[in-house]
Design a protein around this motif. Structure first.
Motif, PDB file in Angstrom:
ATOM      1  N   LEU A 181       0.835  -1.199   0.000  1.00  0.00           N
ATOM      2  CA  LEU A 181       0.000   0.000   0.000  1.00  0.00           C
ATOM      3  C   LEU A 181       0.871   1.252   0.000  1.00  0.00           C
ATOM      4  N   PRO A 182       0.769   2.076  -1.041  1.00  0.00           N
ATOM      5  CA  PRO A 182       1.649   3.248  -1.145  1.00  0.00           C
ATOM      6  C   PRO A 182       1.452   4.257  -0.023  1.00  0.00           C
ATOM      7  N   TRP A 183       0.245   4.331   0.543  1.00  0.00           N
ATOM      8  CA  TRP A 183       0.035   5.310   1.611  1.00  0.00           C
ATOM      9  C   TRP A 183       0.602   4.843   2.953  1.00  0.00           C
ATOM     10  N   MET A 184       1.075   3.597   2.998  1.00  0.00           N
ATOM     11  CA  MET A 184       1.755   3.127   4.200  1.00  0.00           C
ATOM     12  C   MET A 184       3.255   3.013   3.955  1.00  0.00           C
ATOM     13  N   GLY A 185       3.613   2.571   2.755  1.00  0.00           N
ATOM     14  CA  GLY A 185       5.019   2.553   2.373  1.00  0.00           C
ATOM     15  C   GLY A 185       5.802   1.449   3.047  1.00  0.00           C
ATOM     16  N   ALA A 186       7.060   1.364   2.658  1.00  0.00           N
ATOM     17  CA  ALA A 186       7.965   0.361   3.225  1.00  0.00           C
ATOM     18  C   ALA A 186       9.072   1.062   4.012  1.00  0.00           C
ATOM     19  N   ASP A 187       9.600   0.346   4.983  1.00  0.00           N
ATOM     20  CA  ASP A 187      10.720   0.845   5.787  1.00  0.00           C
ATOM     21  C   ASP A 187      10.396   2.158   6.490  1.00  0.00           C
ATOM     22  N   ARG A 188       9.159   2.322   6.885  1.00  0.00           N
ATOM     23  CA  ARG A 188       8.778   3.476   7.692  1.00  0.00           C
ATOM     24  C   ARG A 188       8.558   3.021   9.129  1.00  0.00           C
ATOM     25  N   GLY A 189       8.559   3.961  10.024  1.00  0.00           N
ATOM     26  CA  GLY A 189       8.322   3.629  11.417  1.00  0.00           C
ATOM     27  C   GLY A 189       6.900   3.149  11.640  1.00  0.00           C
ATOM     28  N   PHE A 190       6.704   2.423  12.740  1.00  0.00           N
ATOM     29  CA  PHE A 190       5.393   1.850  13.042  1.00  0.00           C
ATOM     30  C   PHE A 190       4.323   2.935  13.139  1.00  0.00           C
ATOM     31  N   VAL A 191       4.646   4.026  13.844  1.00  0.00           N
ATOM     32  CA  VAL A 191       3.661   5.094  14.036  1.00  0.00           C
ATOM     33  C   VAL A 191       3.316   5.752  12.701  1.00  0.00           C
ATOM     34  N   THR A 192       4.324   5.950  11.846  1.00  0.00           N
ATOM     35  CA  THR A 192       4.083   6.567  10.538  1.00  0.00           C
ATOM     36  C   THR A 192       3.191   5.681   9.679  1.00  0.00           C
ATOM     37  N   GLU A 193       3.471   4.375   9.689  1.00  0.00           N
ATOM     38  CA  GLU A 193       2.636   3.459   8.912  1.00  0.00           C
ATOM     39  C   GLU A 193       1.220   3.384   9.481  1.00  0.00           C
ATOM     40  N   LEU A 194       1.114   3.435  10.808  1.00  0.00           N
ATOM     41  CA  LEU A 194      -0.207   3.406  11.431  1.00  0.00           C
ATOM     42  C   LEU A 194      -1.018   4.637  11.029  1.00  0.00           C
ATOM     43  N   ALA A 195      -0.366   5.801  11.016  1.00  0.00           N
ATOM     44  CA  ALA A 195      -1.047   7.031  10.607  1.00  0.00           C
ATOM     45  C   ALA A 195      -1.462   6.953   9.139  1.00  0.00           C
ATOM     46  N   GLY A 196      -0.580   6.397   8.300  1.00  0.00           N
ATOM     47  CA  GLY A 196      -0.925   6.234   6.892  1.00  0.00           C
ATOM     48  C   GLY A 196      -2.090   5.280   6.702  1.00  0.00           C
ATOM     49  N   GLY A 197      -2.097   4.200   7.475  1.00  0.00           N
ATOM     50  CA  GLY A 197      -3.201   3.247   7.393  1.00  0.00           C
ATOM     51  C   GLY A 197      -4.520   3.869   7.819  1.00  0.00           C
ATOM     52  N   LEU A 198      -4.481   4.690   8.871  1.00  0.00           N
ATOM     53  CA  LEU A 198      -5.696   5.352   9.334  1.00  0.00           C
ATOM     54  C   LEU A 198      -6.202   6.346   8.293  1.00  0.00           C
ATOM     55  N   ALA A 199      -5.272   7.065   7.668  1.00  0.00           N
ATOM     56  CA  ALA A 199      -5.673   8.005   6.615  1.00  0.00           C
ATOM     57  C   ALA A 199      -6.333   7.261   5.453  1.00  0.00           C
ATOM     58  N   GLY A 200      -5.743   6.121   5.078  1.00  0.00           N
ATOM     59  CA  GLY A 200      -6.338   5.324   4.007  1.00  0.00           C
ATOM     60  C   GLY A 200      -7.700   4.783   4.383  1.00  0.00           C
ATOM     61  N   ALA A 201      -7.872   4.453   5.676  1.00  0.00           N
ATOM     62  CA  ALA A 201      -9.149   3.919   6.151  1.00  0.00           C
ATOM     63  C   ALA A 201     -10.257   4.964   6.089  1.00  0.00           C
ATOM     64  N   ILE A 202      -9.883   6.216   5.967  1.00  0.00           N
ATOM     65  CA  ILE A 202     -10.878   7.290   5.854  1.00  0.00           C
ATOM     66  C   ILE A 202     -11.063   7.716   4.399  1.00  0.00           C
ATOM     67  N   VAL A 203      -9.951   7.934   3.704  1.00  0.00           N
ATOM     68  CA  VAL A 203     -10.024   8.472   2.342  1.00  0.00           C
ATOM     69  C   VAL A 203     -10.613   7.456   1.365  1.00  0.00           C
ATOM     70  N   VAL A 204     -10.160   6.206   1.429  1.00  0.00           N
ATOM     71  CA  VAL A 204     -10.635   5.196   0.472  1.00  0.00           C
ATOM     72  C   VAL A 204     -12.149   4.980   0.575  1.00  0.00           C
TER      73      VAL A 204
END
Length: 271
Positions: free
Chosen positions: A201-224
């Motif tokens: 998932l591009p909005w979560m990305g690879a090799d990012r910190g857990f908190v950053t990926e969690l924030a990206g996942g939450l954003a995707g859970a709203i926008v999508v």
């Protein structure tokens, strides 16, 4: 559309009396229920009979009395799909509004006194809107009543409305099912991405910190879900709210489904 705060009108609910009698706008609505148990598929099915009518004065359709016939009407509060009842309970402060809604959609067991018998314009979609206004007049907060309305809209999309063509009904069903499957699938992938099992998932990305990926996942859970909701046409808000609720609370929903299946299988095994 009722997105801005509006003033509740609790006096819109009042005593509907008994069939053959007159409604009493000067008396508060009385919710009087009798529990009924019937056998269905080898399992006991719980439902309730009303012992007295409820009246609701809707701002668009006028006075609505539920039920039309106390002897034949019963309800199991099934307007809300079982998948969402842990989030949107079948009973609560919105019970009088739910009873009005059940009368409107459950075999059309109601009397709309402004119209001749069976000549009113209240189809299932209109009944859902009456339900939402009735929840407002029951002091249900804005977000919660829109969540409940979104849940019952899923039921309407499943069963259809008499005013829809078969093609329109199918289009709504495909949009709703596609949204639910897409949100659930992306939620599973997002969970795997969060724990670095995959990086799809591009909005979560690879090799990012857990908190950053969690924030990206939450954003995707709203926008999508907001974007997918647009495919629902006139029910876009219901689609967006259902999708966001499912995406944000996917894991809880999955646990509830599994627990329900286990419970049902256990009951079947002991029957």
């Amino acid at each position: 559309m009722e997105l801005a705060p509006t003033t509740p009108h609790p006096a819109a609910f009042y005593d509907g009396g008994l069939p053959g009698g007159r409604p009493r706008p000067d008396l508060r609505a009385k919710v009087m229920l009798e529990r009924v148990e019937r056998s269905s598929g080898g399992l006991a099915r719980e439902s309730f009979r009303m012992l007295r009518r409820i009246a609701y004065n809707d701002e668009e359709y006028g006075e609505i009395l539920v039920p039309a016939d106390l002897d034949t009407f019963d309800t199991d509060f099934a307007s809300v799909p079982g998948l969402l009842t842990w989030l949107v309970p079948k009973t609560g402060a919105h019970l009088p509004a739910a009873l009005i809604h059940d009368g409107l959609v459950g075999g059309r067991d109601y009397v709309a006194t402004r119209y001749p018998p069976d000549a009113d314009p209240i189809d299932r979609v209109a009944a859902d809107l009456v339900f939402r206004r009735a929840m407002r007049d029951s002091y249900i907060p804005l977000i919660r009543r829109w969540l409940v309305w979104s849940a019952v809209t899923l039921g309407t999309i499943r069963h259809g409305s008499e005013s829809w063509s078969r093609a329109r009904h199918l289009r709504y069903q495909v949009a709703a099912l596609g949204t639910l499957l897409c949100v659930a699938g992306l939620g599973i992938i997002a969970t795997l991405d969060l724990f670095d099992v995959v990086a799809w998932l591009p909005w979560m990305g690879a090799d990012r910190g857990f908190v950053t990926e969690l924030a990206g996942g939450l954003a995707g859970a709203i926008v999508v879900p907001l974007l997918l909701g647009l495919t629902w046409g006139r029910f876009a808000i219901a689609g967006a709210m259902t999708g966001v609720a499912l995406a944000v609370l996917l894991h809880v929903t999955a646990l509830v489904i599994v627990a329900s299946l286990v419970f049902t299988l256990a009951l079947s095994g002991t029957a």
